[in-house]
Design an enzyme around this catalytic site. Structure first.
Site, PDB file in Angstrom:
ATOM      1  N   ARG A  23       0.819  -1.214   0.000  1.00 22.47           N
ATOM      2  CA  ARG A  23       0.000   0.000   0.000  1.00 22.47           C
ATOM      3  C   ARG A  23       0.848   1.256   0.000  1.00 22.47           C
ATOM      4  O   ARG A  23       0.385   2.341  -0.330  1.00 22.47           O
ATOM      5  CB  ARG A  23      -0.912   0.038   1.221  1.00 22.47           C
ATOM      6  CG  ARG A  23      -1.885  -1.119   1.303  1.00 22.47           C
ATOM      7  CD  ARG A  23      -2.559  -1.150   2.644  1.00 22.47           C
ATOM      8  NE  ARG A  23      -1.550  -1.434   3.676  1.00 22.47           N
ATOM      9  CZ  ARG A  23      -1.755  -1.285   4.980  1.00 22.47           C
ATOM     10  NH1 ARG A  23      -2.897  -0.845   5.431  1.00 22.47           N
ATOM     11  NH2 ARG A  23      -0.798  -1.577   5.838  1.00 22.47           N
ATOM     12  N   GLN A  47       6.585  26.135  18.077  1.00 18.47           N
ATOM     13  CA  GLN A  47       5.871  26.543  16.879  1.00 18.47           C
ATOM     14  C   GLN A  47       6.323  25.660  15.723  1.00 18.47           C
ATOM     15  O   GLN A  47       7.503  25.332  15.622  1.00 18.47           O
ATOM     16  CB  GLN A  47       6.181  28.006  16.538  1.00 18.47           C
ATOM     17  CG  GLN A  47       5.709  28.989  17.576  1.00 18.47           C
ATOM     18  CD  GLN A  47       5.998  30.431  17.163  1.00 18.47           C
ATOM     19  OE1 GLN A  47       6.796  30.701  16.277  1.00 18.47           O
ATOM     20  NE2 GLN A  47       5.330  31.352  17.815  1.00 18.47           N
ATOM     21  N   ARG A  59      19.152  28.023   1.990  1.00 18.14           N
ATOM     22  CA  ARG A  59      18.599  28.837   3.077  1.00 18.14           C
ATOM     23  C   ARG A  59      19.559  28.677   4.250  1.00 18.14           C
ATOM     24  O   ARG A  59      19.723  27.591   4.777  1.00 18.14           O
ATOM     25  CB  ARG A  59      17.199  28.367   3.462  1.00 18.14           C
ATOM     26  CG  ARG A  59      16.175  28.584   2.361  1.00 18.14           C
ATOM     27  CD  ARG A  59      14.794  28.150   2.833  1.00 18.14           C
ATOM     28  NE  ARG A  59      13.821  28.239   1.784  1.00 18.14           N
ATOM     29  CZ  ARG A  59      12.939  29.231   1.647  1.00 18.14           C
ATOM     30  NH1 ARG A  59      12.924  30.226   2.507  1.00 18.14           N
ATOM     31  NH2 ARG A  59      12.069  29.219   0.656  1.00 18.14           N
ATOM     32  N   HIS A  62      21.716  30.241   9.525  1.00 19.50           N
ATOM     33  CA  HIS A  62      20.979  31.062  10.478  1.00 19.50           C
ATOM     34  C   HIS A  62      21.093  30.545  11.899  1.00 19.50           C
ATOM     35  O   HIS A  62      21.173  29.347  12.129  1.00 19.50           O
ATOM     36  CB  HIS A  62      19.486  31.087  10.119  1.00 19.50           C
ATOM     37  CG  HIS A  62      19.213  31.552   8.741  1.00 19.50           C
ATOM     38  ND1 HIS A  62      18.160  31.067   8.007  1.00 19.50           N
ATOM     39  CD2 HIS A  62      19.842  32.454   7.944  1.00 19.50           C
ATOM     40  CE1 HIS A  62      18.155  31.660   6.816  1.00 19.50           C
ATOM     41  NE2 HIS A  62      19.167  32.496   6.758  1.00 19.50           N
ATOM     42  N   TYR A 131       9.837  22.556  10.423  1.00 20.18           N
ATOM     43  CA  TYR A 131      10.590  22.917  11.619  1.00 20.18           C
ATOM     44  C   TYR A 131       9.642  22.963  12.804  1.00 20.18           C
ATOM     45  O   TYR A 131       8.572  23.545  12.710  1.00 20.18           O
ATOM     46  CB  TYR A 131      11.174  24.335  11.512  1.00 20.18           C
ATOM     47  CG  TYR A 131      11.854  24.677  10.226  1.00 20.18           C
ATOM     48  CD1 TYR A 131      13.235  24.656  10.138  1.00 20.18           C
ATOM     49  CD2 TYR A 131      11.123  25.057   9.101  1.00 20.18           C
ATOM     50  CE1 TYR A 131      13.876  25.006   8.968  1.00 20.18           C
ATOM     51  CE2 TYR A 131      11.750  25.403   7.926  1.00 20.18           C
ATOM     52  CZ  TYR A 131      13.123  25.377   7.861  1.00 20.18           C
ATOM     53  OH  TYR A 131      13.750  25.716   6.695  1.00 20.18           O
TER      54      TYR A 131
END
Length: 180
Positions: A23, A47, A59, A62, A131
């Site tokens: 499946r 969050q 990206r 950071h 995230y």
């Protein structure tokens, strides 16, 4: 779910065990109890966010000042090269760069403790990265390092096709270290 340690102090790789049959598959993508056994608790302010990137997009890199931010990162669709840099001056792995392939086949999650820089490059036509972050975003605490900083020598596997103006203007690793 298996939890593995990584080369950077405090980083954990959560490895789900998908059940595959004719499946398709079913997998648990997160288990609070198992995470807690390994010191992962993102707390009551967590969050969830998601980004979508096209192939070659970078990206990062950071992070956040102050108490930093902890996060759990996974790929819902596609594949990325996910890169971490330890930016904690008191850490035994300070300055260490480590990369991981995250994709929608193996379903690995990375637990990224506070004080690390994080970035990725989309390896597939489209990559959706999810995230779970331990606290709300505070723009004044943002920090970053140039994705192509020679001191970090991150081996991005593909040509860079897109990167934000903010990331293009990020400081060097040496400048960040001097400001910590």
């Amino acid at each position: 779910m298996e939890v593995r340690t990584a080369g950077i102090d405090g980083v954990r790789v959560l490895v789900p065990m998908p059940h595959r049959d004719d499946r398709g598959l079913f997998t648990r993508t997160f288990d609070t109890a198992i995470a807690a056994e390994h010191g992962i608790d993102l707390g009551p302010e967590a969050q969830d966010s998601q980004s979508r990137s096209r192939q070659g997009t970078i990206r990062g890199m950071h992070g956040r000042r102050g108490r930093g931010e902890a996060k759990l990162v996974r790929v819902a669709h596609g594949a990325v090269l996910d890169v971490l840099v330890d930016a904690r001056p008191d850490s035994p792995t300070f300055g260490t760069v480590e990369s991981f392939r995250l994709d929608d086949e193996e379903f690995w999650h990375l637990y990224v403790p506070p004080g690390l820089l994080h970035g990725f490059q989309a390896l597939s036509d489209v990559a959706d990265v999810c995230y779970r972050i331990d606290r709300p975003h505070t723009p004044g605490e943002d920090l970053g390092v140039a994705y192509d900083d020679p001191d970090l020598a991150i081996a991005w596997p593909q040509e860079v096709t897109a990167i934000s103006e903010r990331d293009l203007g990020a400081p060097s690793w040496a400048d960040l270290v001097a400001s910590l």
